[in-house]
Scaffold this motif. Structure first.
Motif, PDB file in Angstrom:
ATOM      1  N   PRO A 213      40.777  24.655  40.526  1.00  0.00           N
ATOM      2  CA  PRO A 213      41.828  25.077  39.863  1.00  0.00           C
ATOM      3  C   PRO A 213      41.912  25.503  38.512  1.00  0.00           C
ATOM      4  N   ILE A 214      42.592  26.511  38.144  1.00  0.00           N
ATOM      5  CA  ILE A 214      42.754  26.906  36.881  1.00  0.00           C
ATOM      6  C   ILE A 214      44.243  27.712  36.840  1.00  0.00           C
ATOM      7  N   PRO A 215      45.029  27.266  35.815  1.00  0.00           N
ATOM      8  CA  PRO A 215      46.439  27.861  35.947  1.00  0.00           C
ATOM      9  C   PRO A 215      46.324  29.525  35.954  1.00  0.00           C
ATOM     10  N   PRO A 216      47.018  30.077  36.747  1.00  0.00           N
ATOM     11  CA  PRO A 216      47.098  31.405  36.989  1.00  0.00           C
ATOM     12  C   PRO A 216      47.194  32.189  35.712  1.00  0.00           C
ATOM     13  N   GLN A 217      47.990  31.851  34.933  1.00  0.00           N
ATOM     14  CA  GLN A 217      48.234  32.564  33.516  1.00  0.00           C
ATOM     15  C   GLN A 217      47.087  32.673  32.930  1.00  0.00           C
ATOM     16  N   TYR A 218      45.936  31.758  32.981  1.00  0.00           N
ATOM     17  CA  TYR A 218      44.697  31.672  32.195  1.00  0.00           C
ATOM     18  C   TYR A 218      43.872  32.887  32.696  1.00  0.00           C
ATOM     19  N   ASN A 219      43.234  33.511  31.856  1.00  0.00           N
ATOM     20  CA  ASN A 219      42.140  34.586  32.132  1.00  0.00           C
ATOM     21  C   ASN A 219      40.986  33.652  32.644  1.00  0.00           C
ATOM     22  N   ALA A 220      40.129  34.249  33.323  1.00  0.00           N
ATOM     23  CA  ALA A 220      39.064  33.323  33.840  1.00  0.00           C
ATOM     24  C   ALA A 220      37.832  34.334  34.237  1.00  0.00           C
ATOM     25  N   PHE A 221      36.702  33.706  34.008  1.00  0.00           N
ATOM     26  CA  PHE A 221      35.415  34.263  34.535  1.00  0.00           C
ATOM     27  C   PHE A 221      34.351  33.320  34.798  1.00  0.00           C
ATOM     28  N   ALA A 222      33.353  33.716  35.684  1.00  0.00           N
ATOM     29  CA  ALA A 222      32.123  32.944  35.802  1.00  0.00           C
ATOM     30  C   ALA A 222      30.934  33.809  35.388  1.00  0.00           C
ATOM     31  N   TYR A 223      30.006  33.141  34.656  1.00  0.00           N
ATOM     32  CA  TYR A 223      28.842  33.613  34.189  1.00  0.00           C
ATOM     33  C   TYR A 223      27.611  32.995  35.001  1.00  0.00           C
ATOM     34  N   VAL A 224      26.945  33.852  35.865  1.00  0.00           N
ATOM     35  CA  VAL A 224      25.750  33.260  36.568  1.00  0.00           C
ATOM     36  C   VAL A 224      24.653  33.097  35.473  1.00  0.00           C
ATOM     37  N   VAL A 225      24.341  31.736  35.332  1.00  0.00           N
ATOM     38  CA  VAL A 225      23.140  31.502  34.575  1.00  0.00           C
ATOM     39  C   VAL A 225      21.888  31.664  35.364  1.00  0.00           C
ATOM     40  N   GLU A 226      21.883  31.279  36.465  1.00  0.00           N
ATOM     41  CA  GLU A 226      20.931  31.273  37.385  1.00  0.00           C
ATOM     42  C   GLU A 226      21.058  31.034  38.951  1.00  0.00           C
ATOM     43  N   GLY A 227      20.377  32.005  39.806  1.00  0.00           N
ATOM     44  CA  GLY A 227      20.621  31.876  40.980  1.00  0.00           C
ATOM     45  C   GLY A 227      21.660  33.152  41.713  1.00  0.00           C
ATOM     46  N   LYS A 228      21.908  32.815  42.925  1.00  0.00           N
ATOM     47  CA  LYS A 228      22.598  33.715  43.443  1.00  0.00           C
ATOM     48  C   LYS A 228      23.899  33.181  44.195  1.00  0.00           C
ATOM     49  N   GLY A 229      25.242  33.670  44.071  1.00  0.00           N
ATOM     50  CA  GLY A 229      26.151  32.892  44.606  1.00  0.00           C
ATOM     51  C   GLY A 229      27.337  34.083  45.129  1.00  0.00           C
ATOM     52  N   TYR A 230      28.560  33.178  45.649  1.00  0.00           N
ATOM     53  CA  TYR A 230      29.578  34.123  46.311  1.00  0.00           C
ATOM     54  C   TYR A 230      30.685  33.748  45.661  1.00  0.00           C
ATOM     55  N   PHE A 231      31.612  34.839  45.261  1.00  0.00           N
ATOM     56  CA  PHE A 231      32.657  34.386  44.168  1.00  0.00           C
ATOM     57  C   PHE A 231      34.046  34.925  44.674  1.00  0.00           C
ATOM     58  N   GLY A 232      35.182  34.248  44.415  1.00  0.00           N
ATOM     59  CA  GLY A 232      36.509  34.684  44.640  1.00  0.00           C
ATOM     60  C   GLY A 232      36.812  34.500  46.260  1.00  0.00           C
ATOM     61  N   LYS A 233      38.103  35.123  46.424  1.00  0.00           N
ATOM     62  CA  LYS A 233      38.482  35.100  47.616  1.00  0.00           C
ATOM     63  C   LYS A 233      37.743  35.962  48.627  1.00  0.00           C
ATOM     64  N   GLU A 234      37.265  37.300  48.207  1.00  0.00           N
ATOM     65  CA  GLU A 234      36.306  37.730  48.930  1.00  0.00           C
ATOM     66  C   GLU A 234      34.992  37.568  48.891  1.00  0.00           C
ATOM     67  N   THR A 235      34.793  36.385  48.371  1.00  0.00           N
ATOM     68  CA  THR A 235      33.001  35.669  48.273  1.00  0.00           C
ATOM     69  C   THR A 235      32.220  36.952  47.987  1.00  0.00           C
TER      70      THR A 235
END
Ligand code: FE2
Length: 307
Positions: A213-235
């Protein structure tokens, strides 16, 4: 502002994102560039496609490398004004010296949070061991903007050794979260930030996922250091050196490791300043006049020198 009361949820691989998950606004691939005296970095922003993620101004990833003796490079004496530099090391040691008389070494897992404020001159160099004998190097530098009212504050330093940074680890050891700033699960960071910031290093074992959880008014990002993943509502898939920019349409930042390899990700989020940004190299102010003043102050020695 409303801070989230929820602390984070761990899910197993059969669970997916939920209705509280933020959507993905964009996936940005880092560019390769050089910084300081010529060390190689991957940079997702500022670039042509993404100038900043308010309040974050820059992310540089010193990618994992094994350096030959004499090959290590750093950033010799240079100034900063108007923002904060955050250095997070994963491998190797950097030595820091500045015009305020501070010096120190940061190594694997350590964080240095430097508030340049009205101005410092500092150097960021590999330690003697790395310079002379070569070795592994891997780390990050993040620039965090300061609000107008804090741009001319006195400089300050927070050097946080890895051992003092709270870590959450799930009972099955599939989810590991280092809480550098903000909160995750039951852990609260020890660092003091000028504006509300969340900075997490998340490691997920294959198939594991996290809804942070992050307050919705915050801007947010993820940076992939290593590996592969699936992100957000859309995965949506993203892998090493890609930045996933989330929308402000919900609370949770969702990420899941692929079933085949672990995932290492930085999550950064902050309350946007929504102020004009005038930037020129190492100075980030609100107006061009303030940039001109910063240059004058630096050139006339008012930001000091390193002894
Ligand atoms: Fe610097």
């Amino acid at each position: 502002m409303r801070l989230s009361s929820r602390k984070g949820e761990i899910m197993n691989s059969t669970n997916k994102s939920n209705k509280r998950s933020r959507t993905v606004k964009g996936i940005i691939t880092s560019i390769a560039t050089r910084e300081g005296a010529g060390f190689a970095v991957r940079r997702p922003f500022p670039t042509q496609s993404l100038s900043l993620v308010d309040p974050f101004l820059l992310l540089d990833h010193m990618e994992p490398v094994t350096l030959a003796p004499g090959a290590a490079k750093g950033a010799p004496d240079h100034p900063h004004r108007g923002f904060e530099t955050v250095t997070y090391m994963l491998e190797g040691h950097f030595v820091h010296k500045d015009s305020a008389g501070n010096s120190g070494t940061i190594g694997p897992g350590d964080v240095q949070w430097m508030t340049a404020g009205q101005g410092v001159v500092h150097s960021e160099m590999p330690d003697e061991e790395l310079l002379d004998n070569g070795g592994r190097l891997h780390g990050f530098q993040i620039w965090v903007n300061l609000p107008a009212k804090d741009k001319m504050m006195p400089p300050r330093y927070q050097d946080i050794p890895s051992a003092n940074i709270p870590i959450y680890e799930s009972a099955d050891r599939k989810v590991w979260v280092k809480v550098i700033a903000g909160k995750s699960m039951d852990k609260e960071a020890v660092i003091d930030t000028r504006t509300p910031i969340t900075f997490l290093h998340v490691r997920l074992q294959p198939g594991a996922s996290l809804s942070q959880p992050i307050p919705p008014q915050y801007n947010a990002f993820a940076y992939v250091v290593e590996g592969k993943g699936y992100f957000g509502k859309e995965t949506l898939p993203a892998s090493t050196d890609q930045l996933v920019l989330f929308g402000n349409d919900a609370e949770d930042v969702f990420l899941q490791a692929s079933d085949y390899e672990p995932l290492s990700v930085l999550i950064l989020a902050g309350l946007p300043l929504d102020e004009p940004v005038a930037r020129y190299g190492p100075f980030v102010m609100n107006t061009q006049n303030e940039i001109v003043q910063a240059l004058k102050d630096y050139q006339s020695g008012r930001m000091g020198v390193i002894n």
